[in-house]
Design an enzyme around this catalytic site. Structure first.
Site, PDB file in Angstrom:
ATOM      1  N   ARG A 188      34.252  33.180  46.571  1.00 32.22           N
ATOM      2  CA  ARG A 188      34.330  32.507  45.267  1.00 32.22           C
ATOM      3  C   ARG A 188      35.186  31.245  45.362  1.00 32.22           C
ATOM      4  O   ARG A 188      34.898  30.235  44.714  1.00 32.22           O
ATOM      5  CB  ARG A 188      34.873  33.443  44.197  1.00 32.22           C
ATOM      6  CG  ARG A 188      34.849  32.800  42.808  1.00 32.22           C
ATOM      7  CD  ARG A 188      35.255  33.750  41.713  1.00 32.22           C
ATOM      8  NE  ARG A 188      36.603  34.237  41.915  1.00 32.22           N
ATOM      9  CZ  ARG A 188      37.155  35.226  41.225  1.00 32.22           C
ATOM     10  NH1 ARG A 188      36.451  35.857  40.284  1.00 32.22           N
ATOM     11  NH2 ARG A 188      38.389  35.618  41.457  1.00 32.22           N
TER      12      ARG A 188
ATOM     13  N   LYS B  14      36.830  28.755  39.009  1.00 31.72           N
ATOM     14  CA  LYS B  14      38.153  29.342  38.718  1.00 31.72           C
ATOM     15  C   LYS B  14      39.209  28.247  38.792  1.00 31.72           C
ATOM     16  O   LYS B  14      39.930  28.109  39.782  1.00 31.72           O
ATOM     17  CB  LYS B  14      38.432  30.486  39.708  1.00 31.72           C
ATOM     18  CG  LYS B  14      39.550  31.435  39.249  1.00 31.72           C
ATOM     19  CD  LYS B  14      39.523  32.708  40.043  1.00 31.72           C
ATOM     20  CE  LYS B  14      40.765  33.553  39.865  1.00 31.72           C
ATOM     21  NZ  LYS B  14      40.895  34.155  38.541  1.00 31.72           N
TER      22      LYS B  14
END
Ligand code: PLP
Length: 284
Positions: A52, A147
């Site tokens: 990620r 993120k």
């Protein structure tokens, strides 16, 4: 006790760590982060967090200043130096330092910072008794799948929950729950189906979410990935959240409506146990 933290190639006591005031992470929230949990001195679900991280970096046209092997070694070295048995490792990569400007030059050297936080997962109050949430409008930017360190709105929503005497907020957009301020949100229908919002740029693609959904399917539990309303959640048999920092944590109240008999439900409790055994067994 002072921690040893990592800043751009050096392991230093936390009060000696320095980052430029021109760092775009500081000036523009131009950076991404990851939080991995540590169980028994090992990193849980680590490959998912690194994957990620690369996705977040790619989406923002940033690069990592270290290789994946080096990044894992930095995590492990910090765990060793801080003698961390249980807790979290926080990592942040920002675009780097440059005289303040909205446009950035292409040749910036990214900054890399990591630190540990001790946490006793077993003692945490939330998972024991379940948490109470309120709903708040989701006013974050449109790329919640990245993120980024721009966490002002979710912090604000969490403070609204605290001011109301509750634990967290579930964010709502167009009448549908997106996710919690720092976690993915789930309900369990009266028929026992686990429901959580489908992946898109509306939510962060939780690493714990991915593992929990896989483990739930392996345990023959029924899972539906679709949005739900606060009203549907208030009528659900159970609700819970997932995040690397809380694993699976039951929700027992939503906007003042108590779910079931107001105690953590059996499915959330079982998923928490299954997830923690998976995380311990696969930690590296
Ligand atoms: N959603 C948001 C907005 C988050 O900030 C987080 C974790 O920080 C999550 C979901 C859960 O993601 P993960 O399971 O990877 O910790």
């Amino acid at each position: 006790m002072s921690r040893i933290v990592y800043v751009n190639g050096d392991y230093v006591p936390e009060d000696q760590a320095k980052i430029s005031i021109f760092d775009r992470g500081f000036l523009m929230a131009d950076g991404v982060y990851e939080v991995s949990s540590v169980l028994g001195g090992k990193l849980a679900d680590y490959p998912g967090h690194v994957a990620r991280l690369h996705r977040s970096l790619d989406e923002l046209q940033m690069t990592s200043p270290v290789s994946d092997d080096e990044l894992l070694e930095i995590h492990r070295e910090l765990i060793r130096r801080n003698d961390l048995d249980e807790g979290l490792v926080y990592l942040q990569i920002t675009r780097g330092a440059h005289d303040r400007d909205f446009a950035w030059p292409s040749d910036l050297t990214p900054s890399l910072v990591l630190f540990t936080q001790g946490k006793h997962f077993e003692d945490a109050e939330g998972p024991k008794h379940g948490i109470k949430v309120i709903s708040q409008p989701d006013m974050r930017w449109g790329r919640r799948d990245i993120k980024t360190v721009q966490l002002l709105y979710p912090s604000f929503a969490k403070m609204q929950a605290k001011a109301a005497g509750k634990d967290d907020a579930w964010l709502v957009e167009d009448g549908l729950v997106t996710e919690g301020t720092s976690n993915n949100a789930y309900i369990v229908t009266k028929e026992g189906t686990i429901v959580t919002r489908n992946l898109s740029s509306d939510i962060l693609h939780g690493i714990t979410r991915a593992s929990v959904l896989k483990l739930a399917a392996e345990a023959q539990m029924k899972v539906e990935e679709r949005p739900f309303t606060i009203q549907e959640a208030q009528g659900a048999a159970e609700a819970f959240i997932t995040a690397a920092s809380t694993f699976v944590c039951p929700v027992v109240e939503i906007d003042g409506v108590v779910l079931g008999d107001g105690v953590p439900g059996p499915i959330a409790k079982r998923l928490r146990e299954i997830y923690i055994s998976h995380a311990r067994a696969s930690a590296i």
